[in-house]
Design a protein around this motif. Structure first.
Motif, mmCIF file in Angstrom:
data_model
loop_
_atom_site.group_PDB
_atom_site.id
_atom_site.type_symbol
_atom_site.label_atom_id
_atom_site.label_comp_id
_atom_site.label_asym_id
_atom_site.label_seq_id
_atom_site.Cartn_x
_atom_site.Cartn_y
_atom_site.Cartn_z
ATOM 1 N N LEU A 159 0.834 -1.195 0.000
ATOM 2 C CA LEU A 159 0.000 0.000 0.000
ATOM 3 C C LEU A 159 0.870 1.247 0.000
ATOM 4 C CD1 LEU A 159 -2.530 -1.025 2.814
ATOM 5 C CD2 LEU A 159 -2.956 -1.097 0.344
ATOM 6 N N LEU A 160 0.289 2.361 -0.425
ATOM 7 C CA LEU A 160 0.972 3.639 -0.264
ATOM 8 C C LEU A 160 0.900 4.058 1.199
ATOM 9 C CD1 LEU A 160 -0.330 5.636 -3.372
ATOM 10 C CD2 LEU A 160 1.745 4.253 -3.161
ATOM 11 N N ALA A 161 1.864 4.829 1.639
ATOM 12 C CA ALA A 161 1.875 5.298 3.025
ATOM 13 C C ALA A 161 0.729 6.276 3.254
ATOM 14 C CB ALA A 161 3.206 5.969 3.343
ATOM 15 N N PRO A 162 0.202 6.346 4.479
ATOM 16 C CA PRO A 162 -0.888 7.270 4.781
ATOM 17 C C PRO A 162 -0.371 8.702 4.871
ATOM 18 C CG PRO A 162 -0.168 6.218 6.787
ATOM 19 C CD PRO A 162 0.595 5.564 5.664
ATOM 20 N N PRO A 163 -1.287 9.688 4.881
ATOM 21 C CA PRO A 163 -0.858 11.077 5.079
ATOM 22 C C PRO A 163 -0.175 11.242 6.429
ATOM 23 C CG PRO A 163 -3.145 10.964 4.337
ATOM 24 C CD PRO A 163 -2.727 9.570 4.678
ATOM 25 N N VAL A 164 0.771 12.156 6.512
ATOM 26 C CA VAL A 164 1.455 12.450 7.779
ATOM 27 C C VAL A 164 1.357 13.944 8.060
ATOM 28 C CG1 VAL A 164 3.030 10.487 7.713
ATOM 29 C CG2 VAL A 164 3.669 12.604 6.563
ATOM 30 N N TYR A 165 1.383 14.301 9.331
ATOM 31 C CA TYR A 165 1.228 15.690 9.754
ATOM 32 C C TYR A 165 2.217 15.998 10.874
ATOM 33 C CZ TYR A 165 -3.372 15.078 7.528
ATOM 34 O OH TYR A 165 -4.382 14.809 6.643
ATOM 35 N N THR A 166 2.521 17.296 11.030
ATOM 36 C CA THR A 166 3.332 17.744 12.162
ATOM 37 C C THR A 166 2.806 19.103 12.614
ATOM 38 O OG1 THR A 166 5.578 18.073 12.969
ATOM 39 C CG2 THR A 166 5.099 18.908 10.757
#
Length: 228
Positions: A174-181
């Motif tokens: 799978l593609l990686a999920p969205p990430v946030y900071t």
């Protein structure tokens, strides 16, 4: 891991292995990449590595003799798990192949150039042919750098967080999920509340669902034959 790269343009590979993760791996003594100038294995003032193709046609062909001498010299120093040829008609490189190669100890990567190598090189010395995509580059150097980077970063101890490589895109198909900071809100755009909840099970479930959703939207081909 020890990777020897054979090339006629060694300058193209100076940058990728002198910085960032690959440099860190060498400094830690985890992986070593050594670039070999094929012209060092030629005779005569011209240091010739290529010649015209039998039968005519445009373009030059890398000669068998310098390549054979270089490979023989390298094999006199250590045993190799694979002798890889970067070629547009090789098997397309993917994460599964990177995982497999990261378990090897010693690799040779031969960079093609001009119109390729004398076919007898492929028949006698090459154990695996790899392509990084359905397009043609001026030579195999940049492709070799891509393969080496993808392999080395998987070796335990190279990355600061050893779980990082396991959560990359393609590791589970799978593609990686969205990430946030930080900040948690910027110009009205908010970080999903679940990621700030501290509830790890819910966070992991959200990440998996987001990965599936993103893969369906952007790379549905990865989901063929997979139940989601």
């Amino acid at each position: 891991m020890h990777i020897d790269i054979i090339t006629v343009v060694p300058g193209l590979l100076e940058g990728p292995f002198s910085h960032s993760i690959l440099k860190r791996a060498e400094d830690k003594g985890i992986a070593k990449v050594k670039v070999h100038n094929l012209r060092d294995y030629t005779e005569g003032k011209q240091r010739q590595v290529d010649d015209y193709a039998f039968g005519g046609g445009a373009g030059m062909v890398m000669m068998i003799e310098p390549i054979a001498k270089c490979i023989a010299a390298l094999k006199s120093e250590r045993e190799y798990d694979e002798v890889i040829y970067m070629s547009p008609d090789g098997k397309t490189f993917n994460q599964s192949m990177a995982n497999e190669l990261s378990l090897k100890q010693n690799l040779i990567i031969l960079c093609g150039h001009y119109k390729g190598v004398d076919e007898r090189v492929r028949e006698k010395y090459i154990t695996r042919e790899i392509s990084i995509g359905d397009y043609v580059l001026s030579g195999g150097e940049l492709a070799a750098a891509v393969v080496a980077d993808a392999i080395i970063r998987l070796i335990p101890g190279v990355l600061n967080d050893e779980t990082s490589a396991l959560t990359d895109s393609f590791q589970d198909g799978l593609l990686a999920p969205p990430v946030y900071t930080r900040p948690s809100e910027y110009e009205g755009m908010k970080v999903p509340e679940v990621l700030m909840s501290g509830h790890q099970a819910k966070i992991e479930n959200w990440r998996f669902e987001a990965s599936v959703r993103r893969t369906k939207e952007r790379r549905p081909d990865l989901l063929q034959g997979r139940e989601t």
